[in-house]
Design an enzyme around this catalytic site. Structure first.
Site, PDB file in Angstrom:
ATOM      1  N   GLY A 325      44.754  43.036  42.225  1.00 19.24           N
ATOM      2  CA  GLY A 325      44.039  42.332  41.301  1.00 19.24           C
ATOM      3  C   GLY A 325      42.683  42.818  41.119  1.00 19.24           C
ATOM      4  N   SER A 326      41.732  41.870  40.998  1.00 19.34           N
ATOM      5  CA  SER A 326      40.511  42.408  40.508  1.00 19.34           C
ATOM      6  C   SER A 326      39.425  42.762  41.816  1.00 19.34           C
ATOM      7  CB  SER A 326      39.878  41.117  39.718  1.00 19.34           C
ATOM      8  OG  SER A 326      40.124  40.784  38.614  1.00 19.34           O
TER       9      SER A 326
END
Length: 647
Positions: A325-326
């Site tokens: 993810g981020s």
């Protein structure tokens, strides 16, 4: 006449020579026989005496003492406890079933154990097979007193593996169990010890990976037995070599706190000492009690572990591979900054999406973030910023930077089934799927989605490298038999200080700016300020129709369809000491589910124990006190004087 006399003399001489030759041959034969008799009767007397008594003298292996496993403080986390047991040798027992019938009148024998004993004893009739162990002193005494009526049965005081901290170290240490046929099939020249029925070896984790070191070498003893197979006396003994003691880098108190803090979540957490690469805590949740496997786990207990949807037997810290993810955005940013395709102050406009062909790639914030710089992109986790710079820098540079930071690297640690993760590129996709890499693949990778995968261990290493600027290598074994193992001196990452400073600044704003995605999980102690990054990785596709009517909240979805929550961080910001990664499976939001756990773990590591409430935001202190009261923690030790950080 004269000729006859000469012939007679010649005949006498021939007869004399022949007699001398025969006498010499006879003398040689007699001498040879005498020497042979001397060799047999004197020189080899002991050997033939032993052969003559082969039914009365036995040579038996003495299992070595298994080495201890200790934490970094020297506390035993895998030890040995006294174990009263009863063994049987089928050849000495005669009528095995009748002997077991008599034994069952003295101690309880489970039908399954009895059947196993008969099967193993008949398969290896000359070796001792454990009939029952972990007996009480009273049970043990009853068998010993009645030993004359139990041929082939022997009472022994041995050692059994014990894990005093139970679930806290289950995934790291693994456990020991009886040698199986499968175990033997994997070993080219197995140690004779492994042929002893029910002899235990490491099955998982450190116990398995360092099995040869921990096992030691067997000793032997010569015993005299009577016609009934009872041991009469010990004739000689040669002690074996005990296994090596292994000291880990893990701190058992921090390990206990992390396990308690993860609670019932399906989650993983890793804490790395940035200065040395030492793993000081590594936990997968939920966990299990390894002592159950040592003592023989019941079918009901094993079924409960297997059917649990949170997978307690899996070690998520190294086996789990998740879309980061981020938390991957720092890698995309460093690749772009190093390539010079963007500067820290340059901005990208975020309207809430990026259009590529006839497809839209959405930002998590539907209305967009407006003009976004590097710092703001990390602080507020803008996706569009990374869609844009990823198209400029390309997948090859992103993948190369990911590998430099530890993603896609299988670290050499004594743990089971370590995942390599994945830093995908064009060549990988062509080899895997036989298709070309697409620009859309690059955009997905840029925000830690798509094909990219990382384990919690790799995310912790990535964070430690980012914080230090060095190629930190994780270490799990600190010393063997008191000999300190070398710390690998980290090389330079090859990333400029300016790039690292820019990314670190954005991470600092994540948890210290009011608009940062982890501001609620900040540390307010100025000397312990934290830098971090939230991450939320999707586990399902969001359709255009769902976007049009509004994306369904994670809390309104079934647990297994919720997003994974991630958070990585390091502190103190000005002099980094520890790096932490936390992954909560199906936790929903990284800021809500993973960041508070990681903050609490980081504070526990920094303070070397429970931190003062003043380190937390004022409006959270009552909640923190309530949370601490619920945790099952080891009793507190007096805090070291003169400092707050762990030595």
């Amino acid at each position: 006449m004269k000729r006859a006399e000469r012939q007679i003399l010649e005949s006498h001489r021939r007869i004399g020579r022949r007699a001398m030759m025969l006498g010499g041959i006879q003398a040689a034969l007699i001498g040879t026989l005498a020497l042979r008799l001397q060799h047999l009767q004197l020189d080899q007397a002991d050997q033939f005496r032993l052969l003559a008594e082969e039914n009365a003298i036995k040579v038996r292996l003495i299992p070595p003492v298994r080495g201890l496993i200790l934490d970094r403080r020297g506390t035993i986390v895998a030890g040995n406890e006294q174990n009263y047991r009863v063994t049987v040798i089928a050849d000495d027992a005669g009528d095995l079933e009748a002997v077991l019938d008599r034994l069952a009148r003295l101690i309880p024998l489970d039908p399954e154990d009895r059947a196993r004993t008969i099967k193993e004893a008949r398969r290896t009739p000359t070796l001792p097979v454990t009939v029952a162990d972990r007996l009480t002193w009273e049970e043990f005494s009853r068998v010993a007193v009645n030993s004359p009526a139990l041929p082939g049965i022997t009472t022994e005081v041995g050692l059994s593996r014990n894990y005093p901290f139970g679930p806290d170290f289950a995934h790291v240490l693994g456990y020991v169990g009886p040698v199986s046929d499968y175990d033997l099939s994997r070993i080219e020249d197995p140690d004779p010890l492994l042929r002893i029925p029910r002899f235990q070896i490491g099955k998982l984790g450190v116990e398995a990976k360092l099995e040869t070191l921990l096992r030691g070498k067997a000793g032997s003893r010569r015993v005299e037995v009577n016609a009934a197979g009872r041991v009469m006396r010990e004739l000689g003994r040669k002690e074996g070599d005990p296994g090596a003691n292994v000291q880990l880098t893990i701190d058992h108190r921090l390990q206990n706190f992390v396990q308690a803090r993860l609670g019932d979540e399906s989650a993983a957490a890793v804490v790395i000492d940035i200065q040395t690469g030492d793993i000081v805590a590594i936990n997968s949740s939920p966990s299990f009690d390894p002592n159950l496997f040592v003592r023989g786990i019941s079918s009901a207990d094993y079924r409960a572990l297997m059917e649990n949807d949170h997978r307690p037997l899996a070690d998520k810290t190294v086996q789990g591979a998740y879309p980061p993810g981020s938390t991957f955005k720092m890698i995309t940013a460093m690749a772009a900054l190093e390539a010079g395709v963007i500067s820290p102050g340059e901005t990208v406009y975020c309207p809430g999406y990026t259009t590529l062909g006839n497809r839209r790639f959405h930002c998590w914030r539907r209305g967009g973030h407006g003009e976004v710089s590097l710092t703001k992109s990390l602080e507020q986790s803008c996706d569009v910023y990374y869609y844009e710079i990823a198209q400029r820098v390309g997948i090859e540079r992103i993948a190369e930077m990911a590998r430099r930071m530890g993603i896609g690297t299988r670290f050499d640690l004594p743990m089971s089934a370590i995942s390599e993760g994945l830093a995908p590129d064009r060549e990988w996709k062509r080899a895997k799927y036989g298709t070309d890499w697409l620009i859309g693949d690059t955009l997905n990778t840029a925000i830690g989605q798509g094909f990219v995968l990382a384990s919690p261990l790799q995310l912790a290493v990535m964070t430690a490298r980012l914080a230090s600027g060095k190629a930190i290598t994780p270490r799990l074994v600190r010393a063997i038999d008191g000999v300190e193992q070398p710390v690998m001196q980290p090389g330079d990452l090859g990333v400029s200080d300016a790039v690292l400073r820019g990314v670190r600044k954005g991470m600092f704003e994540v948890s210290n700016s009011r608009r940062g995605t982890a501001y609620a999980s900040r540390i307010v102690d100025d000397q312990m300020r934290m830098a971090g990054k939230t991450g939320t990785s999707q586990v399902r596709n969001i359709t255009a129709a769902e976007r049009a009517r509004g994306v369904t909240s994670n809390k309104d979805l079934p647990w297994h369809r919720r997003d994974h929550a991630l958070f990585v961080c390091f502190a103190p910001f000005d002099a980094p000491r520890y790096a932490v990664s936390v992954v909560v499976e199906h936790g929903g939001s990284g800021s809500a589910a993973a960041a508070p756990i990681a903050r609490d773990i980081l504070l526990q590591a920094l303070y070397g124990g429970l931190p003062p409430l003043e380190a937390y935001p004022e409006n959270q202190r009552a909640q923190i006190e309530e949370m601490r009261a619920r945790l099952r923690l080891l009793p507190e030790e007096p805090a070291p004087s003169g400092g707050r950080s762990r030595a």
